[in-house]
Design an enzyme around this catalytic site. Structure first.
Site, PDB file in Angstrom:
ATOM      1  N   ARG A 137       0.819  -1.209   0.000  1.00 52.56           N
ATOM      2  CA  ARG A 137       0.000   0.000   0.000  1.00 52.56           C
ATOM      3  C   ARG A 137       0.854   1.260   0.000  1.00 52.56           C
ATOM      4  O   ARG A 137       0.303   2.363   0.008  1.00 52.56           O
ATOM      5  CB  ARG A 137      -0.877   0.023   1.244  1.00 52.56           C
ATOM      6  CG  ARG A 137      -2.325  -0.451   0.988  1.00 52.56           C
ATOM      7  CD  ARG A 137      -2.994  -0.457   2.344  1.00 52.56           C
ATOM      8  NE  ARG A 137      -4.401  -0.329   2.377  1.00 52.56           N
ATOM      9  CZ  ARG A 137      -5.247  -1.361   2.509  1.00 52.56           C
ATOM     10  NH1 ARG A 137      -4.821  -2.574   2.467  1.00 52.56           N
ATOM     11  NH2 ARG A 137      -6.537  -1.137   2.652  1.00 52.56           N
ATOM     12  N   ARG A 167     -21.496  -3.173   2.424  1.00 49.23           N
ATOM     13  CA  ARG A 167     -20.749  -4.266   3.056  1.00 49.23           C
ATOM     14  C   ARG A 167     -20.750  -4.091   4.576  1.00 49.23           C
ATOM     15  O   ARG A 167     -20.842  -5.068   5.316  1.00 49.23           O
ATOM     16  CB  ARG A 167     -19.306  -4.255   2.518  1.00 49.23           C
ATOM     17  CG  ARG A 167     -18.405  -5.330   3.121  1.00 49.23           C
ATOM     18  CD  ARG A 167     -17.059  -5.391   2.426  1.00 49.23           C
ATOM     19  NE  ARG A 167     -16.190  -4.269   2.745  1.00 49.23           N
ATOM     20  CZ  ARG A 167     -14.993  -4.042   2.181  1.00 49.23           C
ATOM     21  NH1 ARG A 167     -14.546  -4.859   1.255  1.00 49.23           N
ATOM     22  NH2 ARG A 167     -14.264  -3.000   2.525  1.00 49.23           N
ATOM     23  N   ARG A 169     -17.579  -4.667  10.170  1.00 51.47           N
ATOM     24  CA  ARG A 169     -16.350  -3.870  10.242  1.00 51.47           C
ATOM     25  C   ARG A 169     -16.696  -2.422  10.551  1.00 51.47           C
ATOM     26  O   ARG A 169     -17.422  -1.789   9.787  1.00 51.47           O
ATOM     27  CB  ARG A 169     -15.606  -3.936   8.898  1.00 51.47           C
ATOM     28  CG  ARG A 169     -14.860  -5.217   8.681  1.00 51.47           C
ATOM     29  CD  ARG A 169     -14.180  -5.241   7.317  1.00 51.47           C
ATOM     30  NE  ARG A 169     -13.271  -4.123   7.085  1.00 51.47           N
ATOM     31  CZ  ARG A 169     -12.480  -4.031   6.029  1.00 51.47           C
ATOM     32  NH1 ARG A 169     -12.478  -4.986   5.122  1.00 51.47           N
ATOM     33  NH2 ARG A 169     -11.685  -2.989   5.879  1.00 51.47           N
ATOM     34  N   ARG A 196     -10.213   6.558   4.178  1.00 53.82           N
ATOM     35  CA  ARG A 196      -9.516   5.431   3.534  1.00 53.82           C
ATOM     36  C   ARG A 196      -9.297   5.724   2.051  1.00 53.82           C
ATOM     37  O   ARG A 196      -8.250   5.393   1.487  1.00 53.82           O
ATOM     38  CB  ARG A 196     -10.296   4.134   3.734  1.00 53.82           C
ATOM     39  CG  ARG A 196     -10.109   3.564   5.148  1.00 53.82           C
ATOM     40  CD  ARG A 196     -11.233   2.660   5.546  1.00 53.82           C
ATOM     41  NE  ARG A 196     -11.226   1.412   4.834  1.00 53.82           N
ATOM     42  CZ  ARG A 196     -12.317   0.640   4.688  1.00 53.82           C
ATOM     43  NH1 ARG A 196     -13.459   0.999   5.215  1.00 53.82           N
ATOM     44  NH2 ARG A 196     -12.230  -0.491   4.037  1.00 53.82           N
TER      45      ARG A 196
END
Ligand code: AMP
Length: 192
Positions: free
Chosen positions: A89, A128, A134, A146
């Site tokens: 990343r 999701r 999460r 993010r």
């Protein structure tokens, strides 16, 4: 031996596609996000350290991630190849991965970038979040952070692989099966 980096922003479908790729090509899946969540669930020191970064949607420090991946690679050294999901990343992580693989006498075969527009990403992640549990999928501020972190710190990794002629872009919108078939076609052309 295939070593594939499956790359893309949060919500691009890396996890879903990884599962299908590992089945078809018999590869070992290394998802740094999954590994951190496992540590978090088990309450290890590493999990506690990672939690404060994950909670905010920030990146866990490079040296911590790299050490964890190194352990995973060396403990699977008879593997047929790896699919890296959510890693590297940062460019520092990408360079470290090249060195780790070189020590094993191998290298990255190719990188696959799943391209999905930002509006679709945010919708997918929030959806999701309703079932994944999460916390970083349920708070719009964390989701936005993010995506911001992805653009600033992670996108340069695409240039890093592009400069080595290893970048393959795939449209990550459409049916899961069609996207998988496009990915499979690319993988079959990669050196291994
Ligand atoms: P993911 O499941 O890949 O979306 O990752 C969830 C969270 O874990 C990220 O928001 C980061 O906080 C952390 N994380 C996962 N992979 C990495 C990585 N390669 N480098 C730094 N942090 C990571």
């Amino acid at each position: 031996m295939y070593n594939i980096v499956l790359f893309g922003p949060p919500g691009a479908g890396k996890g879903t596609q990884s599962e299908m790729i590992i089945d078809k090509f018999n590869l070992t899946h290394i998802s740094t996000g999954d590994l951190f969540r496992k540590h978090l669930g088990e309450g290890t020191e590493l999990g506690k350290l990672a939690q404060k970064y994950m909670d905010q949607g920030n990146l866990v420090p490079d040296e911590v991630v790299i050490k964890m991946v190194e352990l995973k690679i060396t403990s699977n050294n008879s593997s047929n190849g790896f699919i890296f999901d959510g890693f590297p990343r940062t460019v520092t992580q990408a360079k470290a991965l090249d060195q780790l693989l070189e020590k094993q006498g191998t290298e990255i075969s190719g990188m696959i970038l799943l391209d999905v527009d930002e509006f679709e990403l945010i919708n997918r992640i929030m959806l999701r979040g309703k079932s994944s549990g999460r916390s970083d999928d349920q708070d719009i501020n964390k989701v936005n952070n993010r995506i911001k972190v992805y653009k600033k710190e992670t996108l340069p990794v695409a240039t890093y692989y592009d400069e080595q002629g290893k970048l393959n872009k795939i449209v990550g919108v459409g049916s899961v099966d069609n996207i998988f078939s496009d990915i499979s076609e690319v993988i079959e052309t990669l050196p291994h």
